[in-house]
Design an enzyme around this catalytic site. Sequence first.
Site, PDB file in Angstrom:
ATOM      1  N   ASP A  36       0.841  -1.159  -0.038  1.00 45.59           N
ATOM      2  CA  ASP A  36      -0.026   0.189   0.240  1.00 45.59           C
ATOM      3  C   ASP A  36       0.877   1.515   0.073  1.00 45.59           C
ATOM      4  O   ASP A  36       2.067   1.075   0.272  1.00 45.59           O
ATOM      5  CB  ASP A  36      -1.030  -0.045   1.203  1.00 45.59           C
ATOM      6  CG  ASP A  36      -2.059  -0.877   1.036  1.00 45.59           C
ATOM      7  OD1 ASP A  36      -2.184  -1.628   0.108  1.00 45.59           O
ATOM      8  OD2 ASP A  36      -2.960  -1.043   1.916  1.00 45.59           O
ATOM      9  N   ASP A  37       0.325   2.497  -0.523  1.00 43.90           N
ATOM     10  CA  ASP A  37       0.709   3.748  -0.164  1.00 43.90           C
ATOM     11  C   ASP A  37       1.889   4.078  -1.061  1.00 43.90           C
ATOM     12  O   ASP A  37       2.666   5.005  -0.677  1.00 43.90           O
ATOM     13  CB  ASP A  37       1.146   4.012   1.340  1.00 43.90           C
ATOM     14  CG  ASP A  37      -0.006   3.783   2.200  1.00 43.90           C
ATOM     15  OD1 ASP A  37      -0.968   4.043   1.820  1.00 43.90           O
ATOM     16  OD2 ASP A  37       0.515   3.249   3.493  1.00 43.90           O
TER      17      ASP A  37
ATOM     18  N   HIS B 291      -7.683   3.348   0.935  1.00 49.35           N
ATOM     19  CA  HIS B 291      -6.862   3.841   2.212  1.00 49.35           C
ATOM     20  C   HIS B 291      -7.693   3.787   3.559  1.00 49.35           C
ATOM     21  O   HIS B 291      -8.552   4.269   3.824  1.00 49.35           O
ATOM     22  CB  HIS B 291      -6.231   5.125   1.746  1.00 49.35           C
ATOM     23  CG  HIS B 291      -5.119   5.635   2.580  1.00 49.35           C
ATOM     24  ND1 HIS B 291      -4.178   4.928   3.047  1.00 49.35           N
ATOM     25  CD2 HIS B 291      -5.182   6.645   3.102  1.00 49.35           C
ATOM     26  CE1 HIS B 291      -3.315   5.684   3.714  1.00 49.35           C
ATOM     27  NE2 HIS B 291      -3.947   6.904   3.818  1.00 49.35           N
TER      28      HIS B 291
END
Length: 302
Positions: free
Chosen positions: A11-12, A132
């Site tokens: 993620d991210d 998210h």
Amino acid sequence: MARRLLTITADDFGYCPQRNKGVVECYLRGGITRASLLVNGDSPSEAADLAKKHNIPVGLHFNITEGVPASHKSEVPSLLNHKGMFWSKTEFPHKLLQQRCIVVEQVAHELRAQISEFERLIGQKPNHVDGHQHVHVLPGVCEVVAKTLKEAGVKWTRVPDELNIDGCAWFDEARRRFSSEVADHARVARPVYSAHDVRSTDGFVGMATMGSYMTVERLQHRLQMAFLGIEESASPDRDGVVVTVELMVHVGYPAVTGKGGCGEGCDEFAQSPDRLHEMGVLCSDTMKQWYTAMNMSLDCAK
């Protein structure tokens, strides 16, 4: 014996240059199979260029709980505070479920804007979209996200219905409560996404093994538990059965103080060594040998 496919999603991607560096390194070392891009992060253009250079499968990390929107602020006012920033991961559910002042059509509008920005950066629509801080499984939000993904032709999402979150003795009370609520919402959201022909893996691991919570022993136990739980409920004769699990990870090098983030600077988790710690576990020969021994093949879930 069932065939086991493990998708490992970082993620991210796009949060900051240090995050981008770690994601690429982890992919090249075989520690992850794909990444999810924050198009409103500090460094999404760099992340997109790196993904194309190294052929990293990338999806959209849909974000409405941190930073600034991809839409014009006047188009999504219910999603924003007085500073023009998204409500936080604790404020957004409160506004949505208790105060009922979030306009879900604005969630759909922002999702379309982020998908459009992803296409501009990557050159194609995302194969997968996840949320998210798991906002995409919240009641009311999951329905509009599922509908929007189907309309956009997105095939995959994440359903973080992780097993036995309440049994994670290493969590503090706040983390246990948040993770348990996410898992409960995800169980309700799974059939919603399925009804809109948006696929997800059969199982999920990742909330229990974030950052310093990730150890080789704990990760192996959680993955084995996820696969066995699905296999035992699927069929008494598992030959020919394909079982899929997603492992959510947060790899990267520590962010530089005052830089990165989504318009509000980087948080403590981004600046900590926890993400580097995850890289060490995921890229270890111990984990790679264990995947083989446990009949787990790494897969990017296309």
